[in-house]
Every structure is written in structure tokens, then in C-alpha cells.
Design an enzyme around this catalytic site. Structure first.
Site, short mmCIF file in Angstrom:
data_model
loop_
_atom_site.label_atom_id
_atom_site.label_comp_id
_atom_site.label_asym_id
_atom_site.label_seq_id
_atom_site.Cartn_x
_atom_site.Cartn_y
_atom_site.Cartn_z
CG ASP A 184 -4.62 6.00 0.10
OD1 ASP A 184 -3.40 5.91 0.26
OD2 ASP A 184 -5.37 6.50 0.94
CE1 TYR A 316 -3.70 6.30 6.52
CE2 TYR A 316 -5.60 7.66 5.98
CZ TYR A 316 -4.45 7.00 5.60
OH TYR A 316 -4.06 7.02 4.28
CG HIS A 375 -0.38 6.32 -3.56
ND1 HIS A 375 -0.52 5.09 -2.97
CD2 HIS A 375 -1.29 7.13 -2.95
CE1 HIS A 375 -1.46 5.14 -2.02
NE2 HIS A 375 -1.94 6.38 -2.00
#
Length: 397
Positions: A184, A316, A375
Site C-alpha cells: 500500500d 494522499y 491487500h
């Protein structure tokens, strides 16, 4: 002690949780204003009401807050200031001779909590079906603005800057030869470390191919077309959290710091595979692998107690702006010249084919597809994940 020595000092750390914090959290959970049930039978409208109400009941009534504190405080934890930010990290040395130093970076919506169960298999492989030659000294830092690391107070903390900070951390710990791993956001940091090639970094292993974010990949084989279709589905219907945090992190931040249930829902709404596994743990009492109710709530609780929902979201925004600037420049990033390992886990957002990995990295030293895990591979299947890390770096010792 000089100012320089103070700035580079490594300090022991222990987590403290005040009863008032727990009382306030429980009060807020009980006071939640619930929306009506979604009008569909799946997650297409978002995190389902039954999942969140089951989580809220467990969190407020049955969850043991002392377990999170005990888990973390049983490990050697430290903080050190790097580039103006107090960085928290766990540092567990192996008792095996010639162990290889390894820095592993978590992602969003995770934290160091998602990596805890890999410490045993990686530092003491002989107790977990491996050999002493596969041992690692493990360093698990918390990303700036996540969990127990302080949040940046200035702009510019991109994954590239974190990568530089991690190289400084390993240098500060006295490691002159080491490897790096990430998934990630952690994969983005690790990819940057590979491109920056700090002295001493021998190789990297990732389990998410972050290079696909920069542009489309080839679709010549059935495997490549299937991966492209999965990626397209994610961008069409699973990209909401990503887009919001990459463009307006402050806006969602108000909900993340004011409502524990809003925080939990935001963290759960990541990808289809992991969402349904998490939902099953709460609604049906059937956890998948290590994605148990307690481990899931540990992670959400850490975000809540540290108030890092908004600062984590801002990462982000930083990386989204950095990517846009890089694409607009038309300049390709430096190649990763050191060896790269990659593991494809079947439940990942897209099932990365080997050809895509080789297009992104010229020196693929290890590639494998495993039969379980998604994930949150290290969290869900820590033993299998640890086997992959051992295999990926075996040739670099």
C-alpha cells in the site's frame, strides 16, 4: 549534550491510554446517529449498517483496550526526530547471528498494528518453520502523521521524503546493509527508497505495484487483461476514499476526529476483498486468517487515540500532488537498479502479472503468486507473508 545530539537521540517509548480517553470513546460510540440501512444487498453503497453496528457493539462493550497497550508495550518501541518530525518505530533484534536488517512500512488504512504478527516469524524463523539463515532484525516505523508518529506541520512530506527519512533511521540505528519491504502506501515509500538507492540498501520487496498509478499497463495476455479489468473496476467504483483524501483530506478529517464510528467506516471502506473479510469477522464471527475483531479494532483504536485520521489522509494529498507534478514534467523517475522482489496475493485489488512487474523494474530477482491473502497480506496471513519475505531476500544475504 549538543543540539545536534539531541536531534538525533533515540528515546524509549511506551504507550499510555488514559481511562478518560476510553470513557470518551465509549460515550461517542453509544451516541452515534445511525443512517438508515443501505438500499442494496452488497457494499456498492458503502460500508453496510449491520457491519458497523456489530463493530460498535463490540468496541463499546466487549473490546479490551488493555490488549493494544500490552501488545505494543511488550515490544521495544522508540521515537527519534527526523527532519523535524518525531518518528515512532518498533525495533526487534534477532538472536540469530548474521540476521539481515529489514525496514517494513505499513500503509493506509493500516498502522504498525498490521505488521505485529510478522515479527516472530521474521526475527526467529526457526520457531516458525524456517532456518536461522533467514533471520531478520526488524524495524517497523509508523508513517509521519499515522498512529504514534507525530504529524508533519509543514508541506512536503511525500513518500519520497519518508523514504529519505527511513534511510536516515537505518543509518542512525547503525545498519550499513539492509533491505526494505512495503505494501500500500508502504509500497510507494519502498519504491522510492529503491529509486533513491541510499547507501546500504541491498534490495526491496513489495506486494502492491504502485507504478500502475502513473499510467496504463500493457494488455496483451489474458492475465494482463484480467488485471486491467480489476484496476478499471476499482477506479470506477472503489476509488472514492482515494479521491477524497488526494483532493480534500481536511474535509473528511472533521468526521474522522469527531466520530469513532465514522473513522471506522472510513478505514473499512478500502477494497472489496478485505471489506467482506472484516465484515465477516464482526457480523458472522468468522475471521479470515489474522483479521480478527480484536486486531481490526486495535488498528482503529490506535487511529482514534492518536487523532491521526486527518493527518494520515493528508499523505494522499501530498502523494497525489507529487504524482501529478511528476507526470506533468514528462520525466521518467530513476530506475530501481537494485534487486526487486514481488509477491502477488490473490485478494489484492488487482492480481498483478509478472510482466507488469518486469515492465516497472528492470531487475526482478524474485516473483511469486501465492494462493491466499489479500491487500493486508502481512496482517491476514503473517506466516505466509513472512515466508515470502524470506524467499525474496535469500539471494541478497
Amino acid at each position: 549534550m549538543t543540539a545536534t545530539e539531541t536531534a538525533t537521540e533515540i528515546r524509549a517509548f511506551q504507550l499510555e491510554i488514559a481511562e478518560e480517553q476510553i470513557d470518551d470513546l465509549r460515550r461517542r460510540i453509544v451516541a452515534t446517529r445511525w443512517p438508515s440501512k443501505e438500499l442494496v444487498e452488497d457494499r456498492s453503497q458503502g460500508v453496510q449498517l449491520a457491519t458497523m453496528q456489530a463493530l460498535a457493539r463490540y468496541w463499546a462493550e466487549d473490546y479490551d483496550f488493555g490488549e493494544l497497550k500490552s501488545k505494543l508495550n511488550a515490544l521495544p518501541q522508540f521515537t527519534t526526530e527526523i527532519d523535524g518530525v518525531d518518528v515512532h518505530f518498533i525495533h526487534v533484534k534477532s538472536e540469530h547471528e548474521d540476521a539481515l536488517p529489514l525496514i517494513m512500512t505499513h500503509g493506509w488504512p493500516g498502522s504498525v498494528v498490521e505488521l505485529l504478527e510478522t515479527i516472530g516469524p521474521l526475527t526467529d524463523p526457526t520457531e516458525h518453520g524456517g532456518s536461522a539463515e533467514d533471520a531478520f532484525h526488524v524495524v517497523l516505523p509508523s508513517l509521519p502523521g499515522y498512529g504514534l508518529s507525530a504529524e508533519p506541520t509543514e508541506l512536503g512530506w511525500t513518500a519520497g521524503r519518508v523514504a529519505q527519512a527511513w534511510a536516515e533511521l537505518m543509518n542512525r540505528l547503525g545498519y550499513t546493509r539492509y533491505v526494505a519491504q512495503g505494501g500500500d502506501v508502504g509500497a510507494l515509500v519502498t519504491d522510492n527508497m529503491g529509486r533513491q538507492a541510499p547507501e546500504g540498501l541491498l534490495g526491496i520487496h513489495v506486494n502492491l505495484l504502485v507504478t500502475v498509478l502513473a499510467g496504463p499497463q500493457q494488455t496483451e495476455t489474458d492475465e494482463e487483461r484480467a488485471a486491467a479489468a480489476q484496476l478499471a473496476t476499482f477506479r470506477e467504483s472503489g476509488f472514492g476514499y482515494f479521491l477524497e483524501m488526494a483532493t480534500r483530506p481536511q474535509t473528511i478529517g472533521y468526521a474522522l476526529l469527531d466520530s469513532p464510528v465514522a473513522l471506522a467506516a472510513w478505514l473499512f471502506d478500502h477494497d472489496t476483498d478485505s471489506y467482506y473479510k472484516i465484515s465477516r469477522a464482526f457480523v458472522d464471527g468468522r475471521p479470515v486468517g489474522n483479521l480478527t475483531r480484536d486486531n481490526i479494532v486495535d488498528n482503529v483504536t490506535l487511529y482514534w487515540l492518536t487523532g491521526t485520521g486527518a493527518s494520515a489522509a493528508r499523505s494522499y494529498w501530498e502523494d497525489g500532488n507529487a504524482l501529478a507534478a511528476a507526470v506533468a514534467s514528462g520525466q521518467a523517475p530513476p530506475d530501481v537498479k537494485i534487486p526487486v522482489g514481488f509477491t502477488t496475493f490473490p485478494g489484492e485489488i488487482w492480481k498483478t502479472p509478472r510482466s507488469w512487474v518486469e515492465n516497472s523494474y528492470p531487475n526482478v530477482a524474485y516473483f511469486n503468486e501465492v494462493d491466499k491473502g489479500g491487500h493486508f497480506a502481512a496482517w491476514e496471513e503473517p506466516e505466509l507473508f513472512s515466508e515470502e519475505v524470506r524467499a525474496a531476500f535469500r539471494s541478497l544475504r
